[in-house]
Design a protein around this motif. Structure first.
Motif, mmCIF file in Angstrom:
data_model
loop_
_atom_site.group_PDB
_atom_site.id
_atom_site.type_symbol
_atom_site.label_atom_id
_atom_site.label_comp_id
_atom_site.label_asym_id
_atom_site.label_seq_id
_atom_site.Cartn_x
_atom_site.Cartn_y
_atom_site.Cartn_z
ATOM 1 N N TYR A 153 38.362 41.779 40.398
ATOM 2 C CA TYR A 153 37.153 42.459 39.675
ATOM 3 C C TYR A 153 35.691 41.947 40.230
ATOM 4 O O TYR A 153 35.044 42.758 40.364
ATOM 5 C CB TYR A 153 37.226 41.922 38.228
ATOM 6 N N TYR A 200 34.040 51.510 37.844
ATOM 7 C CA TYR A 200 34.756 52.134 36.806
ATOM 8 C C TYR A 200 34.577 53.715 37.143
ATOM 9 O O TYR A 200 35.643 54.508 36.756
ATOM 10 C CB TYR A 200 34.599 51.786 35.414
ATOM 11 N N ASN A 215 40.402 37.942 39.044
ATOM 12 C CA ASN A 215 39.212 37.506 38.970
ATOM 13 C C ASN A 215 38.285 37.867 40.305
ATOM 14 O O ASN A 215 37.300 38.454 40.533
ATOM 15 C CB ASN A 215 38.804 36.354 38.386
ATOM 16 N N PRO A 268 43.720 47.162 37.109
ATOM 17 C CA PRO A 268 42.429 46.664 38.058
ATOM 18 C C PRO A 268 42.457 47.233 39.280
ATOM 19 O O PRO A 268 41.480 47.703 40.209
ATOM 20 C CB PRO A 268 42.822 45.193 38.157
ATOM 21 N N MET A 323 33.082 43.780 30.989
ATOM 22 C CA MET A 323 33.681 42.515 31.499
ATOM 23 C C MET A 323 33.993 41.495 30.458
ATOM 24 O O MET A 323 34.954 40.486 30.749
ATOM 25 C CB MET A 323 32.973 41.904 32.650
#
Lengths: 326, 326
Positions: free
Chosen positions: A132, B287, A129, B310, B125
């Motif tokens: 991200y 992304y 987390n 990730p 997300m």
């Protein structure tokens, strides 16, 4: 998928329970340093062996989940067993992760196995987390709060104080600090402002309670930087009210976007766990599935949660995931 | 890494701002269906072209971020431009994702490009958090709440009511429902119990306000299943107090572990966003970095957030990530 567990403490037992909940897995064997005849496991059909016998079973196990401690067990065990198995561990000494990674990576690459290290919730889901949130909000500030939960290390430290028979320590995030972060105020927080520590202590009869309390509160690294409260209770009360191992915490990133960075966004991830080892076990088991699949694809070497695409964790196919989860 | 933006509305402008915050990227061109000479962008050095000219610039752009709408633009644009570019979109019609995936995948594979679809926060997300939480807690229950935030679709629906000049609708999660979920009570919640809807409406002078309010509240699909409140305000007040596009929400999974499933765990992910399009843009840009890297590795075809490890989202190397984020 056939799972082996190495080490049968709280974490090993948690993994056993997690395997039961996943229909695509079965527990083949538990390996213990104790006398196997004295270790009682829960899974019908699974067997308990001495760690000495682990290597001889390398062809019967798809992933070995190593449930040792980070201080002395895992730095030896994970590179060693990566020679024979796909392995996964919950190594959590943050500062030593690069070193551990290198050792495990060399062993896993040489033997053509997949290893996944530092799986759990911190490191693990909290790390994910953080990553991200940082990737998305490139201008911002990170906060991690832990608790309310039991810190094993702090409980142990209290037990080493003279006159203490038993103890349990809770780490508690400070609500005002959390609120300030959530409000996007980007506070600079000292150690003391982020967490408090609450201790439940069983003292020897006749012990000097004031001295014990003082020693705890002034203990460097563990307590001196925190507002700490100490409660003296009986062993019975400790067993009855403080027998569980809850934990949890919060990962928050506060960031700004817009041409002049005029807009604020808050990303928050939180866990509230009745059982720290059982939750960690569930994360281990999901990544064990990923390790097995990656190995079947011909990959090898050491990975972390950062290197594994989320779809590998689930039983569902890509098609099902897109249909039901996206 | 050179970025192109196709479509310059709220989302396109958000992407432009996000690119500015990422030092490894530069905005090369914006493509618009409007007259390019009438579109003013913010980035010095970047150029505005007609969409007609996009294909001719295929060698000057590493990733094209397609900022059209999901209803009619993206189903055509993403497969079309995947023939010439690595592309990324925020396609958000959940039910049509499998179909969109297949069309984009075919185009991207045939032309050897990487495409990433349905990137943002829901899908995006929120989907990721549903997947991770389901992979970890295999026995449990999922909840998604949206808001507090502006629903464009509901605002548009109100504006179609006779006598309405302008309107803004907020979707608001019900606090009691959230609390019940967080307490691990696994409630069964009806639509009405999860969200309320609050409408700020500018009516024509002399319009029948009671009739407008009734029409809004009884509108099928949009409002009839919800407790809805309607406030009539002036255009000035609407502009002044309701000009922003905030949104957010909560993804919660409540699950049980232990041999008898005796322990409860709550995983919660939440977003509080000042600007829905700017946050979505930031996810798109992260992304886009991944798409570029995957393409450089020789991969092709359509991906979603589920398929991308990730680490691909971050500028940092694997080594730096392990050291600083794990």
């Amino acid at each position: 998928m056939k799972v082996g567990i190495l080490g049968y403490g709280n974490l090993g037992r948690g993994v056993e329970c997690a395997v039961k909940q996943n229909e695509d897995m079965e527990l083949t064997a538990v390996f213990t340093r104790r006398d196997p005849s004295k270790v009682q496991i829960l899974t019908p059909g699974a067997k308990v062996y001495s760690v000495e016998d682990a290597v001889s079973m390398k062809d019967e196990i798809d992933v070995l989940i190593i449930c040792g401690g980070s201080a002395t067990d895992l730095p030896k065990q994970t590179p060693e067993y990566a020679k024979y198995f796909n392995v996964i561990d919950s190594f959590d000494t943050h500062a030593k992760i690069p070193e551990h990674f290198d050792a495990v990576d060399a062993a896993a690459k040489a033997s053509n196995h997949v290893a996944v290290i530092s799986v759990g919730w911190d490191p693990g889901m909290f790390s994910l987390n953080r990553l991200y949130a940082n990737a998305i909000l490139s201008k911002g500030k990170d906060y991690t709060f832990w608790g309310k939960g039991v810190s094993q290390g702090h409980s142990d430290a209290i037990r080493r104080v003279e006159g203490v028979l038993d103890a349990k320590q809770y780490t508690i995030p400070v609500e005002e600090a959390l609120d300030a972060v959530r409000a996007g105020r980007n506070p600079e927080l000292t150690t003391r402002e982020k967490h408090t520590r609450e201790c439940f202590v069983v003292a020897e009869e006749g012990a000097d309670l004031a001295r014990i309390e003082k020693e705890i509160k002034e203990m460097p690294n563990y307590f001196s930087d925190y507002d700490t409260t100490v409660h003296f209770i009986s062993q019975e009360e400790l067993n009855e009210k403080h027998g569980a191992i809850p934990h949890g915490g919060f990962v928050i990133r506060s960031g700004n976007t817009g041409w002049e960075e005029e807009n604020t966004h808050i990303i928050e991830y939180s866990l509230k766990l009745d059982s720290n080892p059982e939750f960690t076990s569930c994360v281990l088991v999901a990544y064990a599935r990923a390790a097995y699949r990656l190995s079947q694809e011909g990959q090898s070497g050491c990975k972390t949660v950062f290197d594994i695409a989320p779809a590998y964790l689930c039983q569902m196919s890509g098609e099902e995931l897109r249909k039901h989860m996206l």
